[in-house]
Design a protein around this motif. Structure first.
Motif, short mmCIF file in Angstrom:
data_model
loop_
_atom_site.label_atom_id
_atom_site.label_comp_id
_atom_site.label_asym_id
_atom_site.label_seq_id
_atom_site.Cartn_x
_atom_site.Cartn_y
_atom_site.Cartn_z
N CYS A 1 44.43 -15.57 51.59
CA CYS A 1 44.86 -15.07 50.28
C CYS A 1 43.73 -14.28 49.64
N VAL A 2 44.08 -13.17 49.04
CA VAL A 2 43.13 -12.40 48.25
C VAL A 2 43.66 -12.34 46.82
N ALA A 3 42.77 -12.59 45.86
CA ALA A 3 43.15 -12.60 44.45
C ALA A 3 42.21 -11.71 43.64
N THR A 4 42.77 -11.05 42.64
CA THR A 4 41.95 -10.20 41.77
C THR A 4 42.23 -10.52 40.30
N THR A 5 41.16 -10.56 39.53
CA THR A 5 41.29 -10.70 38.08
C THR A 5 40.19 -9.88 37.43
N GLY A 6 40.54 -9.13 36.42
CA GLY A 6 39.53 -8.29 35.79
C GLY A 6 40.11 -7.40 34.72
N LEU A 7 39.32 -6.43 34.33
CA LEU A 7 39.72 -5.41 33.36
C LEU A 7 39.45 -4.06 33.99
N ALA A 8 40.50 -3.30 34.21
CA ALA A 8 40.35 -2.01 34.88
C ALA A 8 39.79 -0.94 33.97
N TRP B 1 36.79 -9.58 39.47
CA TRP B 1 36.39 -10.68 40.33
C TRP B 1 37.43 -10.79 41.43
N ILE B 2 36.98 -10.82 42.67
CA ILE B 2 37.87 -10.91 43.83
C ILE B 2 37.58 -12.23 44.54
N GLY B 3 38.64 -12.98 44.80
CA GLY B 3 38.52 -14.24 45.53
C GLY B 3 39.30 -14.15 46.84
N VAL B 4 38.72 -14.70 47.90
CA VAL B 4 39.38 -14.73 49.20
C VAL B 4 39.28 -16.14 49.75
N ALA B 5 40.45 -16.75 50.02
CA ALA B 5 40.52 -18.09 50.58
C ALA B 5 41.31 -18.04 51.88
N SER B 6 40.85 -18.79 52.88
CA SER B 6 41.47 -18.78 54.19
C SER B 6 41.68 -20.20 54.70
N SER B 7 42.72 -20.37 55.48
CA SER B 7 43.01 -21.68 56.06
C SER B 7 41.99 -22.06 57.14
N ASN B 8 41.22 -21.11 57.61
CA ASN B 8 40.26 -21.37 58.68
C ASN B 8 38.83 -21.60 58.20
N LYS B 9 38.60 -21.43 56.92
CA LYS B 9 37.23 -21.56 56.42
C LYS B 9 37.20 -22.47 55.21
N ASP B 10 36.14 -23.26 55.11
CA ASP B 10 35.98 -24.15 53.98
C ASP B 10 35.49 -23.41 52.74
N THR B 11 34.79 -22.33 52.94
CA THR B 11 34.23 -21.60 51.81
C THR B 11 35.22 -20.55 51.30
N ILE B 12 35.16 -20.34 50.02
CA ILE B 12 35.96 -19.30 49.39
C ILE B 12 34.99 -18.21 48.96
N LEU B 13 35.26 -17.01 49.40
CA LEU B 13 34.41 -15.87 49.07
C LEU B 13 34.84 -15.32 47.71
N VAL B 14 33.90 -15.20 46.79
CA VAL B 14 34.19 -14.64 45.47
C VAL B 14 33.10 -13.62 45.16
N GLU B 15 33.53 -12.44 44.75
CA GLU B 15 32.58 -11.37 44.47
C GLU B 15 32.99 -10.63 43.21
N LYS B 16 31.99 -10.22 42.44
CA LYS B 16 32.20 -9.43 41.23
C LYS B 16 31.97 -7.95 41.56
N ILE C 1 48.90 -12.87 55.38
CA ILE C 1 48.17 -12.68 54.12
C ILE C 1 49.13 -12.70 52.93
N THR C 2 48.62 -13.20 51.83
CA THR C 2 49.30 -13.09 50.55
C THR C 2 48.32 -12.52 49.54
N THR C 3 48.86 -11.83 48.55
CA THR C 3 48.02 -11.26 47.50
C THR C 3 48.44 -11.85 46.16
N ILE C 4 47.43 -12.19 45.36
CA ILE C 4 47.65 -12.66 43.99
C ILE C 4 46.85 -11.70 43.11
N GLU C 5 47.54 -10.80 42.46
CA GLU C 5 46.85 -9.70 41.79
C GLU C 5 47.09 -9.69 40.29
N SER C 6 46.02 -9.47 39.57
CA SER C 6 46.11 -9.25 38.13
C SER C 6 45.74 -7.80 37.85
#
Length: 171
Positions: free
Chosen positions: A105-112, A128-143, A21-26
């Motif tokens: 990969c999990v990524a976060t962007t927002g205002l705390a 907003w949280i985004g999760v992308a994986s090498s095993n899935k075509d879909t990227i999960l994004v949730e607010k 896993i890698t994290t990309i955090e804001s």
């Protein structure tokens, strides 16, 4: 479930399924990476992470400036792009290695924090949280909307906990 248990459960699942896993955090400022690396042996599943707090850091990661201009930095599109680019960065680092690892990969962007200015321009307590994986075509994004009663630190922790839950859900 407590934060330590969430991180431990994710660690075990990543280990079992042979993920890195890698994290990309804001807005979480490295908190997700910290929660994972608090676990002994986390180097088996944690590649590394980036805190891309400034918009220029997001662009350096690979987020197209037009995404930020068109949709804003706190948006579905930005979170998705951050997750995609973080996954690509991780995959490129293993391109010449013959291994059977999967990548996520999990990524976060927002205002705390909610704006204390009465200008109404900033919507705080949102991530907003985004999760992308090498095993899935879909990227999960949730607010995620945090309670107005939470402090900045508590809000960041809520965002990080939800990000960990979403990664586990995506696996």
């Amino acid at each position: 479930m407590g934060t330590i248990n969430l991180a431990n459960n994710l660690f075990q699942k990543l280990l079992q399924l042979n993920y890195l896993i890698t994290t990309i955090e804001s807005c979480t400022g490295g908190l997700i990476a910290n929660l994972i690396t608090d676990i002994s042996g986390s180097s088996q599943v944690f590649w590394g992470g980036r805190v891309v707090y400034d918009n220029k850091a997001k662009i350096a990661l690979g987020v197209d400036p037009s995404i930020i201009e068109s949709y804003g930095v706190v948006s579905y599109e930005t979170a998705r792009s951050m997750a995609e680019n973080g996954l690509l960065e991780l995959q490129r680092s293993y391109m010449n290695n013959n291994n059977d690892k999967h990548f996520i990969c999990v990524a976060t962007t927002g205002l705390a924090e909610r704006s204390h200015e009465n200008n109404g321009n900033k919507e705080g307590g949102v991530c907003w949280i985004g999760v992308a994986s090498s095993n899935k075509d879909t990227i999960l994004v949730e607010k995620i909307d945090a309670s107005a009663l939470l402090s900045r630190k508590e809000t960041k922790l809520e965002f990080a906990k939800r990000a960990i839950e979403l990664v586990e859900k995506h696996l």
